[in-house]
Design a protein around this motif. Structure first.
Motif, mmCIF file in Angstrom:
data_model
loop_
_atom_site.group_PDB
_atom_site.id
_atom_site.type_symbol
_atom_site.label_atom_id
_atom_site.label_comp_id
_atom_site.label_asym_id
_atom_site.label_seq_id
_atom_site.Cartn_x
_atom_site.Cartn_y
_atom_site.Cartn_z
ATOM 1 N N HIS A 177 0.734 -1.160 0.088
ATOM 2 C CA HIS A 177 -0.031 0.023 -0.017
ATOM 3 C C HIS A 177 0.882 1.235 -0.268
ATOM 4 O O HIS A 177 0.581 2.135 -0.761
ATOM 5 N N ALA A 178 1.995 1.192 0.839
ATOM 6 C CA ALA A 178 2.872 2.394 1.075
ATOM 7 C C ALA A 178 3.639 2.846 -0.436
ATOM 8 O O ALA A 178 3.876 3.809 -0.912
ATOM 9 N N ILE A 179 3.870 1.563 -0.923
ATOM 10 C CA ILE A 179 4.789 1.510 -2.385
ATOM 11 C C ILE A 179 3.827 2.298 -3.198
ATOM 12 O O ILE A 179 4.237 3.036 -4.082
ATOM 13 N N ILE A 180 2.474 1.493 -3.501
ATOM 14 C CA ILE A 180 1.755 2.134 -4.527
ATOM 15 C C ILE A 180 1.510 3.585 -4.431
ATOM 16 O O ILE A 180 1.465 4.371 -5.310
ATOM 17 N N VAL A 181 1.208 3.874 -2.866
ATOM 18 C CA VAL A 181 1.102 5.495 -2.760
ATOM 19 C C VAL A 181 2.212 6.320 -2.947
ATOM 20 O O VAL A 181 2.024 7.422 -3.879
ATOM 21 N N LEU A 182 3.243 5.832 -2.857
ATOM 22 C CA LEU A 182 4.518 6.543 -3.311
ATOM 23 C C LEU A 182 4.888 6.683 -5.031
ATOM 24 O O LEU A 182 5.240 7.476 -5.388
ATOM 25 N N TYR A 183 4.236 5.650 -5.508
ATOM 26 C CA TYR A 183 4.257 5.669 -7.075
ATOM 27 C C TYR A 183 3.075 6.496 -7.736
ATOM 28 O O TYR A 183 2.758 6.553 -8.865
ATOM 29 N N GLY A 184 2.294 7.155 -6.821
ATOM 30 C CA GLY A 184 1.355 8.009 -7.479
ATOM 31 C C GLY A 184 -0.053 7.657 -7.074
ATOM 32 O O GLY A 184 -1.070 8.509 -7.550
ATOM 33 N N ALA A 185 -0.208 6.788 -6.257
ATOM 34 C CA ALA A 185 -2.081 6.328 -6.158
ATOM 35 C C ALA A 185 -2.375 7.396 -4.969
ATOM 36 O O ALA A 185 -1.505 8.160 -4.346
ATOM 37 N N PRO A 186 -3.585 7.755 -4.927
ATOM 38 C CA PRO A 186 -4.275 8.516 -4.179
ATOM 39 C C PRO A 186 -3.769 8.385 -2.596
ATOM 40 O O PRO A 186 -4.220 7.080 -2.096
ATOM 41 N N LEU A 187 -3.531 9.284 -2.016
ATOM 42 C CA LEU A 187 -3.113 9.008 -0.524
ATOM 43 C C LEU A 187 -4.415 8.903 0.407
ATOM 44 O O LEU A 187 -4.585 7.868 1.190
#
Length: 219
Positions: free
Chosen positions: A95-105
């Protein structure tokens, strides 16, 4: 390496593929207006649960890495609890990696988390079933020439193909095609699923074609 071992691997993977296919059709018999696109989060939950149950069941039936020692009940319970903790940590890390790649926080947090869950189901869960909650074993398998069995090779291929599939699935999202499958995170989860299925089908074939070159060192 025995051909019977490769057949066991192939049939186990085939069951996993069929389980994913069935999750797209069987729920529609019981749930109204069910579809992979329209009720995507529901499908994600069903797919994760089905793949989890089947992976655990296949591990118990096939037992690719039988232990030489009989484990006590307390040891088995400890292993299960550790595996649950590891899986939860994997979901949070993804989840953290996906957010770092640009997913909505904040926005679409549930969608992002369920995407992380399906990725963990395709990558972390098989490692837990085959290797247990053993980080050293995981590091060994995912290093060069670290595989000690065909099951380790299959883990390498399915894990990498799932992650690559998820990554490739992100490319259509910013395009202005206005397709329903471009909504976050549908294309990514479909990409991860396709990558996982591809890995399941490719790994037995690759292992069979390279069986004469594959040599495994004892642990």
């Amino acid at each position: 390496m025995k051909d019977t071992d490769i057949k066991r691997l192939f049939y186990a993977h085939l069951f996993c593929v069929f389980s994913i296919i069935l999750t797209t059709f069987i729920p529609s018999l019981f749930l109204e207006e069910f579809s992979v696109l329209e009720t995507h989060l529901t499908w994600l939950c069903i797919c994760s649960i089905c793949v989890t149950i089947l992976n655990v069941a296949l591990y118990l039936l096939v037992k690719p890495n039988p232990s030489s020692k009989r484990s006590s009940i307390s040891h088995k319970i400890s292993r299960v609890l550790k595996s649950c903790v590891y899986f939860s940590i994997s979901c949070l890390l993804y989840h953290a990696i996906i957010v770092l790649y640009g997913a909505p926080l904040i926005e679409l947090m549930l969608e992002t988390f369920l995407f992380a869950v399906i990725l963990s189901t395709f990558t972390t869960l098989p490692c837990l079933c085959l290797l247990g909650p053993n980080i050293k074993a995981w590091l060994r398998v995912f290093t060069k020439n670290g595989a000690t069995s065909i099951w380790d090779n299959s883990l390498q291929i399915t894990t990498v193909s799932s992650v690559i599939g998820a990554w490739l699935g992100a490319f259509p999202i910013p395009l202005d095609w206005e397709r329903p499958w471009q909504v976050w995170p549908i294309s990514c989860t479909l990409g991860a699923t396709c990558g996982y299925v591809a890995g399941l089908l490719i790994s037995p074939v690759w292992i069979y074609r390279n069986r004469k070159q594959l040599t495994y060192k004892s642990r």
